[in-house]
Design a protein around this motif. Sequence first.
Motif, PDB file in Angstrom:
ATOM      1  N   LEU A 190       1.276   6.408  -7.007  1.00 33.76           N
ATOM      2  CA  LEU A 190       0.081   7.181  -7.364  1.00 33.76           C
ATOM      3  C   LEU A 190       0.261   8.659  -7.036  1.00 33.76           C
ATOM      4  N   GLY A 191       0.903   8.938  -5.891  1.00 34.22           N
ATOM      5  CA  GLY A 191       1.131  10.326  -5.510  1.00 34.22           C
ATOM      6  C   GLY A 191       2.027  11.053  -6.498  1.00 34.22           C
ATOM      7  N   VAL A 192       3.094  10.370  -6.941  1.00 30.13           N
ATOM      8  CA  VAL A 192       3.985  10.965  -7.941  1.00 30.13           C
ATOM      9  C   VAL A 192       3.227  11.209  -9.243  1.00 30.13           C
ATOM     10  N   GLY A 193       2.417  10.222  -9.658  1.00 30.37           N
ATOM     11  CA  GLY A 193       1.667  10.358 -10.907  1.00 30.37           C
ATOM     12  C   GLY A 193       0.667  11.498 -10.862  1.00 30.37           C
ATOM     13  N   VAL A 194      -0.095  11.584  -9.793  1.00 30.20           N
ATOM     14  CA  VAL A 194      -1.090  12.649  -9.676  1.00 30.20           C
ATOM     15  C   VAL A 194      -0.409  14.012  -9.591  1.00 30.20           C
ATOM     16  N   GLY A 195       0.663  14.086  -8.811  1.00 25.08           N
ATOM     17  CA  GLY A 195       1.389  15.349  -8.691  1.00 25.08           C
ATOM     18  C   GLY A 195       1.975  15.804 -10.019  1.00 25.08           C
ATOM     19  N   TRP A 196       2.530  14.861 -10.782  1.00 24.25           N
ATOM     20  CA  TRP A 196       3.090  15.190 -12.093  1.00 24.25           C
ATOM     21  C   TRP A 196       1.992  15.683 -13.033  1.00 24.25           C
ATOM     22  N   ALA A 197       0.841  15.014 -13.019  1.00 28.18           N
ATOM     23  CA  ALA A 197      -0.270  15.416 -13.888  1.00 28.18           C
ATOM     24  C   ALA A 197      -0.749  16.828 -13.548  1.00 28.18           C
ATOM     25  N   CYS A 198      -0.854  17.123 -12.252  1.00 26.72           N
ATOM     26  CA  CYS A 198      -1.280  18.464 -11.850  1.00 26.72           C
ATOM     27  C   CYS A 198      -0.258  19.509 -12.288  1.00 26.72           C
ATOM     28  N   ASN A 199       1.018  19.177 -12.136  1.00 27.00           N
ATOM     29  CA  ASN A 199       2.071  20.121 -12.496  1.00 27.00           C
ATOM     30  C   ASN A 199       2.150  20.375 -13.999  1.00 27.00           C
TER      31      ASN A 199
ATOM     32  N   LEU B 183       7.373  17.061   4.215  1.00 25.16           N
ATOM     33  CA  LEU B 183       8.428  16.968   3.206  1.00 25.16           C
ATOM     34  C   LEU B 183       9.089  15.595   3.196  1.00 25.16           C
ATOM     35  N   VAL B 184       9.232  14.967   4.367  1.00 21.70           N
ATOM     36  CA  VAL B 184       9.884  13.652   4.439  1.00 21.70           C
ATOM     37  C   VAL B 184       8.873  12.517   4.542  1.00 21.70           C
ATOM     38  N   LEU B 185       7.612  12.866   4.714  1.00 22.85           N
ATOM     39  CA  LEU B 185       6.598  11.830   4.911  1.00 22.85           C
ATOM     40  C   LEU B 185       6.500  10.886   3.727  1.00 22.85           C
ATOM     41  N   GLY B 186       6.658  11.401   2.526  1.00 20.15           N
ATOM     42  CA  GLY B 186       6.491  10.583   1.335  1.00 20.15           C
ATOM     43  C   GLY B 186       7.507   9.469   1.202  1.00 20.15           C
ATOM     44  N   VAL B 187       8.724   9.676   1.718  1.00 15.42           N
ATOM     45  CA  VAL B 187       9.768   8.651   1.580  1.00 15.42           C
ATOM     46  C   VAL B 187      10.129   8.031   2.922  1.00 15.42           C
ATOM     47  N   ASP B 188       9.351   8.326   3.951  1.00 17.06           N
ATOM     48  CA  ASP B 188       9.706   7.853   5.292  1.00 17.06           C
ATOM     49  C   ASP B 188       9.749   6.332   5.376  1.00 17.06           C
ATOM     50  N   HIS B 189       8.832   5.647   4.680  1.00 16.09           N
ATOM     51  CA  HIS B 189       8.805   4.192   4.778  1.00 16.09           C
ATOM     52  C   HIS B 189      10.101   3.587   4.226  1.00 16.09           C
TER      53      HIS B 189
ATOM     54  N   LEU C  91      -2.491   7.015   2.814  1.00 14.39           N
ATOM     55  CA  LEU C  91      -3.246   8.172   2.320  1.00 14.39           C
ATOM     56  C   LEU C  91      -2.440   9.459   2.485  1.00 14.39           C
ATOM     57  N   ALA C  92      -1.791   9.599   3.649  1.00 11.41           N
ATOM     58  CA  ALA C  92      -1.008  10.807   3.902  1.00 11.41           C
ATOM     59  C   ALA C  92       0.198  10.881   2.975  1.00 11.41           C
ATOM     60  N   ILE C  93       0.823   9.746   2.714  1.00  6.65           N
ATOM     61  CA  ILE C  93       1.976   9.718   1.813  1.00  6.65           C
ATOM     62  C   ILE C  93       1.556  10.110   0.399  1.00  6.65           C
ATOM     63  N   PHE C  94       0.436   9.556  -0.058  1.00  7.08           N
ATOM     64  CA  PHE C  94      -0.086   9.925  -1.384  1.00  7.08           C
ATOM     65  C   PHE C  94      -0.315  11.424  -1.475  1.00  7.08           C
ATOM     66  N   ALA C  95      -0.991  11.977  -0.480  1.00  6.41           N
ATOM     67  CA  ALA C  95      -1.325  13.403  -0.514  1.00  6.41           C
ATOM     68  C   ALA C  95      -0.072  14.267  -0.420  1.00  6.41           C
ATOM     69  N   ALA C  96       0.880  13.858   0.429  1.00  7.94           N
ATOM     70  CA  ALA C  96       2.095  14.658   0.603  1.00  7.94           C
ATOM     71  C   ALA C  96       2.918  14.702  -0.683  1.00  7.94           C
ATOM     72  N   LEU C  97       3.098  13.536  -1.310  1.00  8.66           N
ATOM     73  CA  LEU C  97       3.875  13.495  -2.551  1.00  8.66           C
ATOM     74  C   LEU C  97       3.165  14.243  -3.678  1.00  8.66           C
TER      75      LEU C  97
ATOM     76  N   LEU D  65       0.829  -1.206   0.000  1.00  6.57           N
ATOM     77  CA  LEU D  65       0.000   0.000   0.000  1.00  6.57           C
ATOM     78  C   LEU D  65       0.866   1.261   0.000  1.00  6.57           C
ATOM     79  N   ILE D  66       1.964   1.210   0.769  1.00 11.80           N
ATOM     80  CA  ILE D  66       2.884   2.350   0.812  1.00 11.80           C
ATOM     81  C   ILE D  66       3.473   2.602  -0.569  1.00 11.80           C
ATOM     82  N   VAL D  67       3.944   1.535  -1.211  1.00  7.37           N
ATOM     83  CA  VAL D  67       4.553   1.667  -2.536  1.00  7.37           C
ATOM     84  C   VAL D  67       3.535   2.194  -3.549  1.00  7.37           C
ATOM     85  N   MET D  68       2.329   1.624  -3.511  1.00  3.21           N
ATOM     86  CA  MET D  68       1.288   2.074  -4.442  1.00  3.21           C
ATOM     87  C   MET D  68       0.933   3.535  -4.205  1.00  3.21           C
ATOM     88  N   SER D  69       0.869   3.941  -2.942  1.00  2.00           N
ATOM     89  CA  SER D  69       0.532   5.340  -2.648  1.00  2.00           C
ATOM     90  C   SER D  69       1.632   6.279  -3.126  1.00  2.00           C
ATOM     91  N   MET D  70       2.885   5.831  -3.031  1.00  2.00           N
ATOM     92  CA  MET D  70       3.999   6.657  -3.513  1.00  2.00           C
ATOM     93  C   MET D  70       3.918   6.820  -5.034  1.00  2.00           C
TER      94      MET D  70
END
Length: 429
Positions: A15-24, A372-378, A200-206, A8-13
């Motif tokens: 997905l978070g990168v993908g969504v963030g890139w799309a928004c950017n 800032l570190v939450l996304g890669v904390d795991h 969820l928090a990792i997805f949102a943070a990334l 779940l952590i890996v998937m959230s990371m």
Amino acid sequence: MNRRFAMLIVMSMILGVGVGWACNQFLDPAQAARAADGLSLVTDVFLRLIKMIIAPLVFTTLVAGIAHMENAAAVGRIGVKTMGWFIGASLVSLLLGLMMVHLLQPGAGLHMQTAVAASAPAAATTDAFTLKGFITHLVPTSIVDAMAKNEILQIVVFSLFVGTAVAALDNKAPAVLDLVEQGAQIMLKVTGFVMKLAPLAIFAALASTIATQGVSMLAVYGKFVLGFYATMGLLWVLLFIAGFLVIGKRVIPLFGVIRDPALLAFSTASSEAAYPKILDGLPKVGVRRRIVSFVLPLGYSFNLDGSMLYCTFATIFITQAHGVHLTVQQQIFMLLLLMVTSKGIAGVPRASLVVIMATLTYFGLPEAWIALVLGVDHLLDMGRSATNVVGNSVAAAVVAKWEGELDDIEDLDLDLGPDAAGEPVKLPA
């Protein structure tokens, strides 16, 4: 469960990168900022939940730990030597993290303060942090007020007094001690519930960070993660050297025996998961079980070297990224603060996040910066968990040597498995 959570952590990371890139890429800067603000709601709720548990968690776990440490002190000489090693190892870990993060500068040049200036424009200052302020701030005028404001150092001081008082009573105040221990168990369970929201928090943070900062943040995260693992590798070398200086060539089979527990801790991101294997493995290299049974439980509360290293490395990384400069005096105070606040909550999943957030708050910095570190904390939690296993194992062997409780290895039935050529590993003479 651990494997599913890791997935779940890996998937959230991802997905978070993908969504963030799309928004950017597909939104204009104003729209991307609004999207990031909406995503940050999830992270804000998660951080508020962590902030909610800090005060009761620190109080209950530290009081219970100090009360039981009085029992350890009754052992006398062994307890003093054990705690001496723990304090020394913690200082080395903190200093190593501090030196390496300054050398590598993983957060320099990010200027992240522009992204949070709207939410906390005046908080990023440390000018008022002085020696007089530090000393007077140690003592709370009201423990209720300290808990309400999450004044972590004042809570620690009050907890030290309460824990020592409980231990000094003839009957150890069993009702109070049981209540505190049960409270600690409840808070640990609450912490477990909160940490289930981490994906969820990792997805949102990334997603929020990359939406506003761009995919260039991935290079920054890569530098941060690689820098931390390189620093952790140096700590392993120092632990090996320290072990060799005390127990000699015995350190080689020692590292062989703790190989599997360290891998288990790495894969599960939990040093506690490896505890039974260490307890069973250390006697195989001559560390008598009474020493193992004494040192390991203390080590799991007071000697998590990987977590210590991460606390300084991540805290300075965050301040670098937001353009906050800490003077030498302030960094020394930070080391002392981390040394104290990290004790007693070491058994909490991702306790380092709690400690770092408390440190940021004490310095008057926004606790939201920890996102800032939450996304890669795991990813980092896996490494520091394995390091915690190595540090506690070396500590047990060293104390056993100092106490003459290290049996001759020739008399032991030890199977380290085959070497690269398929031959049984031979023990050093």
